[in-house]
Motif scaffolding. Structure first.
Motif, PDB file in Angstrom:
ATOM      1  N   GLN A  36       0.877  -1.160   0.000  1.00  0.00           N
ATOM      2  CA  GLN A  36       0.000   0.000   0.000  1.00  0.00           C
ATOM      3  C   GLN A  36       0.917   1.213   0.000  1.00  0.00           C
ATOM      4  OE1 GLN A  36      -2.319  -0.032   3.618  1.00  0.00           O
ATOM      5  NE2 GLN A  36      -0.735  -1.161   4.677  1.00  0.00           N
ATOM      6  N   ALA A  37       0.423   2.338  -0.476  1.00  0.00           N
ATOM      7  CA  ALA A  37       1.290   3.508  -0.619  1.00  0.00           C
ATOM      8  C   ALA A  37       0.588   4.757  -0.103  1.00  0.00           C
ATOM      9  CB  ALA A  37       1.677   3.693  -2.082  1.00  0.00           C
ATOM     10  N   VAL A  38       1.405   5.733   0.258  1.00  0.00           N
ATOM     11  CA  VAL A  38       0.922   7.040   0.684  1.00  0.00           C
ATOM     12  C   VAL A  38       1.645   8.077  -0.166  1.00  0.00           C
ATOM     13  CG1 VAL A  38       0.833   8.686   2.586  1.00  0.00           C
ATOM     14  CG2 VAL A  38       0.521   6.276   3.050  1.00  0.00           C
ATOM     15  N   ILE A  39       0.885   9.015  -0.751  1.00  0.00           N
ATOM     16  CA  ILE A  39       1.488  10.087  -1.541  1.00  0.00           C
ATOM     17  C   ILE A  39       1.684  11.299  -0.637  1.00  0.00           C
ATOM     18  CG2 ILE A  39       1.161  11.678  -3.460  1.00  0.00           C
ATOM     19  CD1 ILE A  39      -0.467   9.549  -4.842  1.00  0.00           C
ATOM     20  N   LEU A  40       2.897  11.822  -0.638  1.00  0.00           N
ATOM     21  CA  LEU A  40       3.242  12.999   0.160  1.00  0.00           C
ATOM     22  C   LEU A  40       3.442  14.183  -0.780  1.00  0.00           C
ATOM     23  CD1 LEU A  40       6.019  11.286   2.272  1.00  0.00           C
ATOM     24  CD2 LEU A  40       3.674  11.649   2.956  1.00  0.00           C
ATOM     25  N   THR A  41       2.784  15.290  -0.476  1.00  0.00           N
ATOM     26  CA  THR A  41       2.980  16.522  -1.231  1.00  0.00           C
ATOM     27  C   THR A  41       3.689  17.504  -0.316  1.00  0.00           C
ATOM     28  OG1 THR A  41       0.959  16.112  -2.484  1.00  0.00           O
ATOM     29  CG2 THR A  41       1.845  18.351  -2.547  1.00  0.00           C
ATOM     30  N   PHE A  42       4.917  17.827  -0.663  1.00  0.00           N
ATOM     31  CA  PHE A  42       5.790  18.657   0.171  1.00  0.00           C
ATOM     32  C   PHE A  42       5.844  18.123   1.606  1.00  0.00           C
ATOM     33  CE2 PHE A  42       4.441  21.789  -3.115  1.00  0.00           C
ATOM     34  CZ  PHE A  42       5.679  21.949  -3.705  1.00  0.00           C
ATOM     35  N   PHE A  56       0.372   7.573 -11.191  1.00  0.00           N
ATOM     36  CA  PHE A  56       1.117   8.777 -11.543  1.00  0.00           C
ATOM     37  C   PHE A  56       0.992   9.815 -10.437  1.00  0.00           C
ATOM     38  CE2 PHE A  56       0.183   6.663 -15.479  1.00  0.00           C
ATOM     39  CZ  PHE A  56       1.398   6.712 -16.126  1.00  0.00           C
ATOM     40  N   LYS A  57       2.009  10.654 -10.314  1.00  0.00           N
ATOM     41  CA  LYS A  57       2.052  11.722  -9.320  1.00  0.00           C
ATOM     42  C   LYS A  57       2.836  12.884  -9.907  1.00  0.00           C
ATOM     43  CE  LYS A  57       6.291  10.205  -7.075  1.00  0.00           C
ATOM     44  NZ  LYS A  57       7.095  11.302  -7.541  1.00  0.00           N
ATOM     45  N   LEU A  58       2.856  13.986  -9.184  1.00  0.00           N
ATOM     46  CA  LEU A  58       3.683  15.110  -9.599  1.00  0.00           C
ATOM     47  C   LEU A  58       5.153  14.753  -9.380  1.00  0.00           C
ATOM     48  CD1 LEU A  58       1.592  18.047  -8.097  1.00  0.00           C
ATOM     49  CD2 LEU A  58       1.736  17.336 -10.483  1.00  0.00           C
ATOM     50  N   PRO A  59       6.054  15.321 -10.139  1.00  0.00           N
ATOM     51  CA  PRO A  59       7.474  14.931 -10.021  1.00  0.00           C
ATOM     52  C   PRO A  59       8.089  15.314  -8.673  1.00  0.00           C
ATOM     53  CG  PRO A  59       7.220  16.769 -11.550  1.00  0.00           C
ATOM     54  CD  PRO A  59       5.847  16.335 -11.164  1.00  0.00           C
ATOM     55  N   TRP A  60       9.163  14.602  -8.336  1.00  0.00           N
ATOM     56  CA  TRP A  60       9.956  14.923  -7.160  1.00  0.00           C
ATOM     57  C   TRP A  60      10.582  16.280  -7.397  1.00  0.00           C
ATOM     58  CZ3 TRP A  60      15.070  16.067  -6.462  1.00  0.00           C
ATOM     59  CH2 TRP A  60      15.519  16.078  -5.155  1.00  0.00           C
ATOM     60  N   PRO A  61      10.666  17.167  -6.509  1.00  0.00           N
ATOM     61  CA  PRO A  61      10.446  17.125  -5.063  1.00  0.00           C
ATOM     62  C   PRO A  61       9.050  17.555  -4.626  1.00  0.00           C
ATOM     63  CG  PRO A  61      11.551  19.167  -5.592  1.00  0.00           C
ATOM     64  CD  PRO A  61      11.323  18.436  -6.894  1.00  0.00           C
TER      65      PRO A  61
END
Length: 150
Positions: A36-42, A56-61
């Motif tokens: 399972q995964a968690v998406i972190l934004t900043f 898909f997600k926004l690019p690092w960082p």
């Protein structure tokens, strides 16, 4: 002779290519059947992902992904099993009952991560907290029981 403008343009193109390449390689990720995964934004949790597959997600960082296992974990008290061999730790489970008898209480606690955000960010070491809470509970229960009936 190479002009300064040509060096700047070439350097800019190289830097832009690196940024685009980094963006392209950090915008997709896969979640396995057992994860399972968690998406972190900043650094702040935005959403949890439990469906396996390509995402898909926004690019690092800007965004990053933390993956955790869906498996059932075991926490053993009084022994440890490795490669089919059992190593005992009797001091870990030696307890005194309410009528002052000494008992050994081996046990296994099985647990799963059901809320990845809380698991990751509500405590520094959740496994240690579970171990300490279970140990204290078992000692409290055994300490209040009488082994021998009078």
């Amino acid at each position: 002779m190479v002009s300064l403008k040509k060096i700047y343009v070439t350097s800019g193109i190289v830097v832009l290519a690196i940024i685009l390449g980094l963006s392209a390689f950090t915008t997709w990720y896969t979640v396995d059947e057992s994860e399972q995964a968690v998406i972190l934004t900043f650094g702040k949790v935005e959403e949890g992902i439990s469906e396996p597959g390509l995402h898909f997600k926004l690019p690092w960082p800007i965004q990053s992904v933390e993956k955790l296992s869906k498996e059932t974990f075991s926490l053993q008290f009084g022994y440890e099993e490795k490669n089919g061999e059992i190593k005992e730790f009797p001091d870990e489970t030696k307890m005194i009952t309410g009528d002052e008898n000494i008992v050994l209480a081996d046990l296994v606690v099985q647990w799963k991560i059901t809320d990845p955000e809380k698991y990751l960010y509500n405590a520094d070491n959740p496994r240690e907290i579970l171990y300490d809470a279970t140990s204290a509970s078992v000692r409290s229960i055994i300490g209040s029981q009488k082994l021998m009936k009078h």
